[in-house]
Scaffold this motif. Structure first.
Motif, short mmCIF file in Angstrom:
data_model
loop_
_atom_site.label_atom_id
_atom_site.label_comp_id
_atom_site.label_asym_id
_atom_site.label_seq_id
_atom_site.Cartn_x
_atom_site.Cartn_y
_atom_site.Cartn_z
N PRO A 1 0.82 -1.22 0.00
CA PRO A 1 0.00 0.00 0.00
C PRO A 1 0.85 1.27 0.00
CG PRO A 1 -0.92 -1.61 1.52
CD PRO A 1 0.40 -2.17 1.04
N SER A 2 2.06 1.19 0.59
CA SER A 2 2.90 2.39 0.65
C SER A 2 3.48 2.75 -0.71
CB SER A 2 4.02 2.21 1.68
OG SER A 2 5.02 1.34 1.21
N VAL A 3 3.50 1.79 -1.62
CA VAL A 3 4.03 2.09 -2.96
C VAL A 3 3.02 2.95 -3.73
CG1 VAL A 3 4.97 1.11 -5.09
CG2 VAL A 3 5.30 -0.11 -2.92
N THR A 4 1.75 2.56 -3.67
CA THR A 4 0.72 3.37 -4.34
C THR A 4 0.55 4.71 -3.62
OG1 THR A 4 -0.38 1.38 -5.15
CG2 THR A 4 -1.69 3.38 -5.12
N GLU A 5 0.69 4.71 -2.30
CA GLU A 5 0.63 6.00 -1.57
C GLU A 5 1.75 6.93 -2.05
OE1 GLU A 5 -1.20 4.18 2.61
OE2 GLU A 5 0.91 4.82 2.53
N THR A 6 2.93 6.37 -2.26
CA THR A 6 4.04 7.18 -2.76
C THR A 6 3.71 7.75 -4.13
OG1 THR A 6 5.66 5.87 -1.53
CG2 THR A 6 6.49 7.11 -3.42
N ALA A 7 3.11 6.90 -5.00
CA ALA A 7 2.73 7.38 -6.33
C ALA A 7 1.73 8.53 -6.21
CB ALA A 7 2.14 6.23 -7.15
N GLY A 8 0.82 8.43 -5.26
CA GLY A 8 -0.17 9.50 -5.05
C GLY A 8 0.50 10.80 -4.63
N ALA A 9 1.42 10.70 -3.67
CA ALA A 9 2.13 11.90 -3.21
C ALA A 9 2.95 12.50 -4.36
CB ALA A 9 3.03 11.56 -2.03
N LEU A 10 3.55 11.64 -5.18
CA LEU A 10 4.34 12.15 -6.31
C LEU A 10 3.44 12.87 -7.32
CD1 LEU A 10 6.80 9.18 -7.06
CD2 LEU A 10 7.32 11.34 -5.90
N ALA A 11 2.26 12.29 -7.59
CA ALA A 11 1.35 12.92 -8.56
C ALA A 11 0.94 14.31 -8.08
CB ALA A 11 0.13 12.03 -8.79
N LEU A 12 0.62 14.42 -6.79
CA LEU A 12 0.24 15.73 -6.24
C LEU A 12 1.43 16.68 -6.27
CD1 LEU A 12 -2.04 14.93 -3.15
CD2 LEU A 12 -2.68 15.26 -5.53
N PHE A 13 2.62 16.13 -5.97
CA PHE A 13 3.82 16.99 -5.98
C PHE A 13 4.08 17.52 -7.40
CE2 PHE A 13 8.29 17.95 -6.41
CZ PHE A 13 8.52 18.75 -5.30
#
Ligand SMILES: [Zn+2]
Length: 432
Positions: free
Chosen positions: A406-418
């Motif tokens: 789950p932390s991998v997709t969470e990272t992708a989410g944070a990157l997309a917002l960034f």
């Protein structure tokens, strides 16, 4: 679906697009773990990454490692092996219209360390295994194929929404992060290392890495006086000499830890010496004639590496003083990596704070690392303010390495917002 120009997706829309990529992110991660991309075997990973960048609508290109160009760079680490035919892979995504935002590099390394003793693993190191609760096991699952999968996921999500970055976004899949940093350096030498910011999508468990020690690799060959075990009185085992040399190097380790800079104050013992390999001897009835130690020692940013080498060599000479054999030989192959500490990048850090909290994640604590990463290459050679941020995992460089999926997709989410906040977003021309 196409976004009308000026119509920038909100947090929920972006995170939903990333969530829709979850399966593909995890598939890519498994595909990457299944290729044993140890030093010299990275190519199969780059084949996967080239295809992954293409699947995100990008046009990746190769940055071939060039031994002469690397050796001519003051930022390179020495290497004794051939880099012929080896490549980093880069993909740039330029805004469809005039640039309106800040440029960004997302970097990941496809190389992994070796698996170590197979019987210490619960399952095969290079066979990705999900345990059904959310953990994925395998060498590189965490460090850092998780980051490569996350950054591709973020880009795919943006494309899914019909938007692209408002300033150049560069994706890098590099090699040799675990031994020299020369794969990232070659990207810098090829003109792809300068941007307004870089995020190295290393498994930081949601923290942000803002400082790292330097790392130097060195080999020590010591000699004893070999002979028959019946001549123990006049012989001297090189294995015993090696132990004296290690003790002397521990003294140097102690000295280097004496004065800890503020950026590393939270670490009890930031400087470590690791003797990672010992090669010596043949049979129990011969007093060993030589012994090779393969070592790694850390040092703080700003350390004079030439001076450090002199101190290493002096410690080795002291340790081997009573050997009675030939003088020891110290050589350098692999990391000659200075430390790196981010300075004055307040905008980058606050943008990352904002992106992670809007992604529903904790605001990332700043952390200094007692290890090196390619952030120093992009930071020092590329002049790009560079931080580490990425997924949560355990047992990096150890058996049963694993990442919390789950932390991998969470990272992708944070990157997309960034990316949205840092680069801006622009609507892509309608695709047919
Ligand atoms: Zn790593």
């Amino acid at each position: 679906m196409t976004q009308a120009p000026g119509d920038v997706p909100g947090d929920a829309e972006l995170l939903a697009a990333v969530a829709a990529e979850r399966e593909r992110i995890e598939e890519l991660l498994c595909e990457l773990v299944a290729v044993p991309t140890t030093l010299g075997n990275e190519e199969a990973g780059q084949v996967v990454m080239t295809e992954a960048f293409r699947s995100a609508g990008l046009e990746p290109f190769d940055v071939a490692l060039d031994a002469d160009a690397l050796r001519a760079s003051p930022h390179a680490s020495p290497f004794s092996w051939s880099v012929e035919g080896k490549r980093s892979v880069v993909a740039t995504w330029d805004p469809p219209g005039p640039a309106t935002g800040r440029t960004l590099i997302l970097n990941g390394h496809v190389d992994v360390v070796t698996a170590g003793p197979a019987d210490l693993w619960s399952s095969a190191a290079f066979t990705p295994r999900r345990d059904g609760t959310g953990w994925l096991y395998g060498r590189g699952a965490c460090d850092m194929k998780s980051g490569l999968a996350a950054m591709v996921g973020a880009v795919r999500a943006l494309r899914r929404l019909g938007v692209g970055p408002g300033a150049r976004l560069t994706l890098q899949s590099v090699i040799e992060e675990e031994c020299t940093g020369n794969g990232a350096l070659q990207c810098v030498l090829a003109g792809h290392g300068a941007a307004d910011a870089a995020i190295l999508v290393e498994p930081m468990a949601g923290d942000v890495g803002v400082a790292q020690v330097g790392v130097s690799w060195f080999d020590v060959r010591v000699f004893g006086v070999p002979g028959h075990t019946a001549d123990a009185a006049i012989s001297h085992s090189a294995i015993d000499v090696a132990q004296d040399v290690i003790a002397a190097l521990r003294g140097l380790e102690e000295e280097l830890n004496a004065d800890i800079p503020p950026a590393f104050a939270a670490l009890a013992r930031p400087i470590t010496l690791n003797v990672g390999a010992i090669h010596s001897g043949e049979v129990a009835s011969i007093i060993a004639g030589d012994c090779l130690l393969r070592c790694r020692i850390a040092h703080f940013p700003g350390a004079d590496l030439a001076d450090l080498r002199r101190r290493i060599e002096a410690a080795v000479a002291t340790g081997a003083a009573g050997s009675g054999g030939r003088p020891p030989v110290v050589s350098y192959d692999g990391f000659a990596a200075p430390g790196y500490a981010l300075e004055g990048a307040g905008e980058l850090l606050s943008a990352l704070d904002l992106a992670t909290t809007r992604a529903g994640l904790p605001c990332p604590p700043r952390r200094a690392l007692p290890a090196t990463s390619d952030a120093r290459v992009l930071g020092l050679a590329g002049g790009t303010p560079s931080v580490l941020y990425g997924a949560r995992g355990e047992r990096m460089h150890a058996p049963d390495e694993r990442v919390w999926l789950p932390s991998v997709t969470e990272t992708a989410g944070a990157l997309a917002l960034f990316i949205r906040d840092w680069c801006g977003l622009q609507g892509l021309p309608a695709s047919r």
